[in-house]
Scaffold this active site. Structure first.
Site, PDB file in Angstrom:
ATOM      1  N   LEU A   8       0.840  -1.207   0.000  1.00 20.48           N
ATOM      2  CA  LEU A   8       0.000   0.000   0.000  1.00 20.48           C
ATOM      3  C   LEU A   8       0.874   1.256   0.000  1.00 20.48           C
ATOM      4  O   LEU A   8       0.606   2.231   0.685  1.00 20.48           O
ATOM      5  CB  LEU A   8      -0.937  -0.007   1.221  1.00 20.48           C
ATOM      6  CG  LEU A   8      -1.881  -1.211   1.301  1.00 20.48           C
ATOM      7  CD1 LEU A   8      -2.646  -1.203   2.624  1.00 20.48           C
ATOM      8  CD2 LEU A   8      -2.873  -1.205   0.128  1.00 20.48           C
ATOM      9  N   GLY A   9       1.952   1.200  -0.778  1.00 18.89           N
ATOM     10  CA  GLY A   9       2.839   2.364  -0.907  1.00 18.89           C
ATOM     11  C   GLY A   9       2.236   3.386  -1.860  1.00 18.89           C
ATOM     12  O   GLY A   9       1.028   3.433  -2.066  1.00 18.89           O
ATOM     13  N   ARG A  10       3.124   4.196  -2.472  1.00 11.53           N
ATOM     14  CA  ARG A  10       2.649   5.277  -3.355  1.00 11.53           C
ATOM     15  C   ARG A  10       1.806   4.728  -4.493  1.00 11.53           C
ATOM     16  O   ARG A  10       0.816   5.341  -4.905  1.00 11.53           O
ATOM     17  CB  ARG A  10       3.842   6.031  -3.956  1.00 11.53           C
ATOM     18  CG  ARG A  10       4.468   7.047  -3.026  1.00 11.53           C
ATOM     19  CD  ARG A  10       5.337   8.022  -3.811  1.00 11.53           C
ATOM     20  NE  ARG A  10       6.382   7.345  -4.552  1.00 11.53           N
ATOM     21  CZ  ARG A  10       7.602   7.105  -4.073  1.00 11.53           C
ATOM     22  NH1 ARG A  10       7.916   7.512  -2.870  1.00 11.53           N
ATOM     23  NH2 ARG A  10       8.508   6.490  -4.809  1.00 11.53           N
ATOM     24  N   GLY A 115       2.512   6.703 -12.066  1.00 12.65           N
ATOM     25  CA  GLY A 115       3.071   7.338 -10.871  1.00 12.65           C
ATOM     26  C   GLY A 115       1.996   7.818  -9.914  1.00 12.65           C
ATOM     27  O   GLY A 115       0.882   7.280  -9.871  1.00 12.65           O
ATOM     28  N   LYS A 165       6.248  -2.972 -20.376  1.00 14.99           N
ATOM     29  CA  LYS A 165       6.539  -1.886 -19.423  1.00 14.99           C
ATOM     30  C   LYS A 165       8.033  -1.562 -19.410  1.00 14.99           C
ATOM     31  O   LYS A 165       8.433  -0.396 -19.284  1.00 14.99           O
ATOM     32  CB  LYS A 165       6.058  -2.278 -18.020  1.00 14.99           C
ATOM     33  CG  LYS A 165       6.365  -1.251 -16.928  1.00 14.99           C
ATOM     34  CD  LYS A 165       5.637   0.058 -17.176  1.00 14.99           C
ATOM     35  CE  LYS A 165       5.706   1.117 -16.089  1.00 14.99           C
ATOM     36  NZ  LYS A 165       6.772   1.210 -15.194  1.00 14.99           N
ATOM     37  N   HIS A 168       8.544   0.514 -22.371  1.00 12.44           N
ATOM     38  CA  HIS A 168       7.955   1.824 -22.044  1.00 12.44           C
ATOM     39  C   HIS A 168       8.942   2.661 -21.241  1.00 12.44           C
ATOM     40  O   HIS A 168       9.159   3.842 -21.497  1.00 12.44           O
ATOM     41  CB  HIS A 168       6.665   1.581 -21.257  1.00 12.44           C
ATOM     42  CG  HIS A 168       6.065   2.784 -20.600  1.00 12.44           C
ATOM     43  ND1 HIS A 168       6.551   3.322 -19.421  1.00 12.44           N
ATOM     44  CD2 HIS A 168       5.012   3.568 -20.947  1.00 12.44           C
ATOM     45  CE1 HIS A 168       5.829   4.357 -19.075  1.00 12.44           C
ATOM     46  NE2 HIS A 168       4.891   4.533 -19.983  1.00 12.44           N
ATOM     47  N   ASN A 169       9.570   2.037 -20.262  1.00 12.41           N
ATOM     48  CA  ASN A 169      10.497   2.787 -19.421  1.00 12.41           C
ATOM     49  C   ASN A 169      11.790   3.138 -20.152  1.00 12.41           C
ATOM     50  O   ASN A 169      12.379   4.188 -19.898  1.00 12.41           O
ATOM     51  CB  ASN A 169      10.797   2.008 -18.128  1.00 12.41           C
ATOM     52  CG  ASN A 169       9.692   2.191 -17.115  1.00 12.41           C
ATOM     53  OD1 ASN A 169       8.548   2.364 -17.494  1.00 12.41           O
ATOM     54  ND2 ASN A 169      10.027   2.163 -15.843  1.00 12.41           N
ATOM     55  N   GLU A 172      10.892   6.126 -21.887  1.00 14.87           N
ATOM     56  CA  GLU A 172      10.828   7.200 -20.867  1.00 14.87           C
ATOM     57  C   GLU A 172      12.238   7.756 -20.594  1.00 14.87           C
ATOM     58  O   GLU A 172      12.430   8.972 -20.509  1.00 14.87           O
ATOM     59  CB  GLU A 172      10.207   6.585 -19.608  1.00 14.87           C
ATOM     60  CG  GLU A 172      10.009   7.483 -18.423  1.00 14.87           C
ATOM     61  CD  GLU A 172       9.429   6.671 -17.253  1.00 14.87           C
ATOM     62  OE1 GLU A 172       8.297   6.173 -17.366  1.00 14.87           O
ATOM     63  OE2 GLU A 172      10.113   6.540 -16.221  1.00 14.87           O
ATOM     64  N   TYR A 173      13.220   6.865 -20.458  1.00 17.96           N
ATOM     65  CA  TYR A 173      14.600   7.309 -20.201  1.00 17.96           C
ATOM     66  C   TYR A 173      15.100   8.206 -21.333  1.00 17.96           C
ATOM     67  O   TYR A 173      15.690   9.246 -21.107  1.00 17.96           O
ATOM     68  CB  TYR A 173      15.541   6.095 -20.083  1.00 17.96           C
ATOM     69  CG  TYR A 173      15.690   5.500 -18.707  1.00 17.96           C
ATOM     70  CD1 TYR A 173      14.589   5.044 -18.002  1.00 17.96           C
ATOM     71  CD2 TYR A 173      16.939   5.367 -18.129  1.00 17.96           C
ATOM     72  CE1 TYR A 173      14.728   4.470 -16.751  1.00 17.96           C
ATOM     73  CE2 TYR A 173      17.098   4.790 -16.869  1.00 17.96           C
ATOM     74  CZ  TYR A 173      15.982   4.341 -16.195  1.00 17.96           C
ATOM     75  OH  TYR A 173      16.132   3.774 -14.963  1.00 17.96           O
TER      76      TYR A 173
HETATM   77  O1  LIG Z   1       5.733   4.750 -15.908  1.00 17.76           O
HETATM   78  C1  LIG Z   1       5.965   5.019 -14.748  1.00 17.76           C
HETATM   79  O2  LIG Z   1       5.097   5.331 -13.936  1.00 17.76           O
HETATM   80  C2  LIG Z   1       7.403   4.968 -14.314  1.00 17.76           C
HETATM   81  O3  LIG Z   1       8.145   4.407 -15.365  1.00 17.76           O
HETATM   82  C3  LIG Z   1       7.651   4.153 -13.083  1.00 17.76           C
HETATM   83  O4  LIG Z   1       7.079   2.899 -13.226  1.00 17.76           O
HETATM   84  C4  LIG Z   1       9.126   4.001 -12.796  1.00 17.76           C
HETATM   85  O5  LIG Z   1       9.437   2.728 -12.424  1.00 17.76           O
HETATM   86  C5  LIG Z   1       9.637   4.834 -11.711  1.00 17.76           C
HETATM   87  O6  LIG Z   1       9.209   6.122 -11.950  1.00 17.76           O
HETATM   88  C6  LIG Z   1      11.156   4.878 -11.528  1.00 17.76           C
HETATM   89  O7  LIG Z   1      11.877   4.362 -12.579  1.00 17.76           O
HETATM   90  P1  LIG Z   1      13.452   4.596 -12.675  1.00 17.76           P
HETATM   91  O8  LIG Z   1      14.001   4.540 -11.270  1.00 17.76           O
HETATM   92  O9  LIG Z   1      14.022   3.509 -13.505  1.00 17.76           O
HETATM   93  O10 LIG Z   1      13.645   5.952 -13.266  1.00 17.76           O
END
Ligand SMILES: O=C(O)[C@H](O)[C@@H](O)[C@H](O)[C@H](O)COP(=O)(O)O
Length: 291
Positions: A8-10, A115, A165, A168-169, A172-173
């Site tokens: 039950l974190g963020r 997030g 995912k 996806h990340n 994101e990077y």
């Molecule tokens: O789509 C998302 O909501 C993000 O990708 C999330 O899932 C991610 O895991 C963290 O924000 C930290 O990721 P990093 O520590 O690798 O930056």
């Protein structure tokens, strides 16, 4: 539907609230007594659910997820369902599905993006598993996803959700690194009076408009130079896993790699390398490097 939420974190806490607001009956468990949990053990969580039980695991990837699934394997019955919504590496999903499948326990993996804003905006869900299990879980996915025709996909069989995912990340990077490099270049230029204002102007009309840019523009309102933010960025592994997977597949990923290297360098990962470079410059050319 009735669902048990473990963690039950963020993320898990907000997802539990969104599910409850959507009419589902949520039983929450977290190791921390301060989490607002409904039950104080996994045993109590399992006892509080009707069969076939549905349990969503939202704990950190790696050992915490492995341990949780191990314990659930001994507590749940055939026909029950576990969804791993954490940022688990996709290769672990096959292992979990096999371990649980031998007991008749169903398993899906679900990459979750969004997030801390997801509680209101909804979460983008990338699911791995069978079509039958996807349909069984659809009421939960429909409540968690954004109020849009997008934001939910059955990406493939087990492992496909976390693979999606991970990619996806990686994207994101690369996007975040590109925005960072653009900002840094403008900061150093005498031609740009206010880099934050330029980037904020891109929110509308520009081809690089995006939610990531919106978040940055939001931060610029209170800190246009970003002085309050240390020049350090952590990484949780997904870009690294994507680069490894892409290498196996013969796909070059230089943008993702550069973004990952930048974060690792910010953590001092390249310090010894540069000591060697500076040492050799000093040796062959007498060049002195000041920190
Ligand atoms: O789509 C998302 O909501 C993000 O990708 C999330 O899932 C991610 O895991 C963290 O924000 C930290 O990721 P990093 O520590 O690798 O930056």
């Amino acid at each position: 539907m009735q669902i048990g939420m473990i963690g039950l974190g963020r993320m898990g806490g907000n997802m539990a609230k969104r599910l409850a607001a959507g009419g589902h009956q949520v039983v929450g468990y977290d190791m921390s007594p301060e989490s607002g949990r409904d039950v104080d053990s996994l045993e109590a969580l399992v006892a509080a659910l009707d069969a076939p039980r549905v349990v969503w695991v939202m704990v950190p990837a790696g050992k915490p997820t492995d341990d949780t699934i191990d314990r659930l394997a001994s507590l749940l019955d055939a026909g029950d369902m576990i969804v791993d919504g954490g940022n688990t590496r996709y290769v672990d999903d096959a292992r979990h599905a096999k371990q649980l499948g031998e007991l008749g326990i169903r398993f899906m993996d679900c990459g979750v993006s969004g997030g801390v804003w997801g509680i209101d905006r909804g979460y983008a869900l990338m699911v791995g598993g069978s079509q039958e299990d996807f349909e069984f879980m659809r009421p939960i996915y429909e409540t968690l996803k954004p109020d849009s025709e997008y934001g939910l996909v059955l990406a493939g069989p087990v492992g496909g959700g976390h693979f999606a995912k991970m990619v996806h990340n990686g994207v994101e990077y690369g996007m975040m690194q590109a925005f960072g490099e653009g900002f840094a270049t403008m900061v150093r230029s005498e031609l740009i009076a206010d880099p934050a204002a330029v980037m904020t102007s891109w929110k509308d009309g520009s081809v690089v408009g995006s939610w990531l840019l919106d978040l940055l523009a939001n931060a610029f309102k209170t800190d246009p130079t970003l002085e309050s933010m240390p020049p350090v960025a952590n990484e949780s592994g997904e870009a690294k896993w994507m680069i490894e997977a892409a290498l196996e597949l013969g796909v070059p990923t230089p943008a993702t790699a550069a973004a990952l290297y930048a974060r690792q360098t910010s953590r001092g990962g390249g310090d010894d390398t540069l000591r060697v470079v500076s040492t050799m410059r000093a040796q062959f050319g007498g060049h002195v490097t000041k920190a």
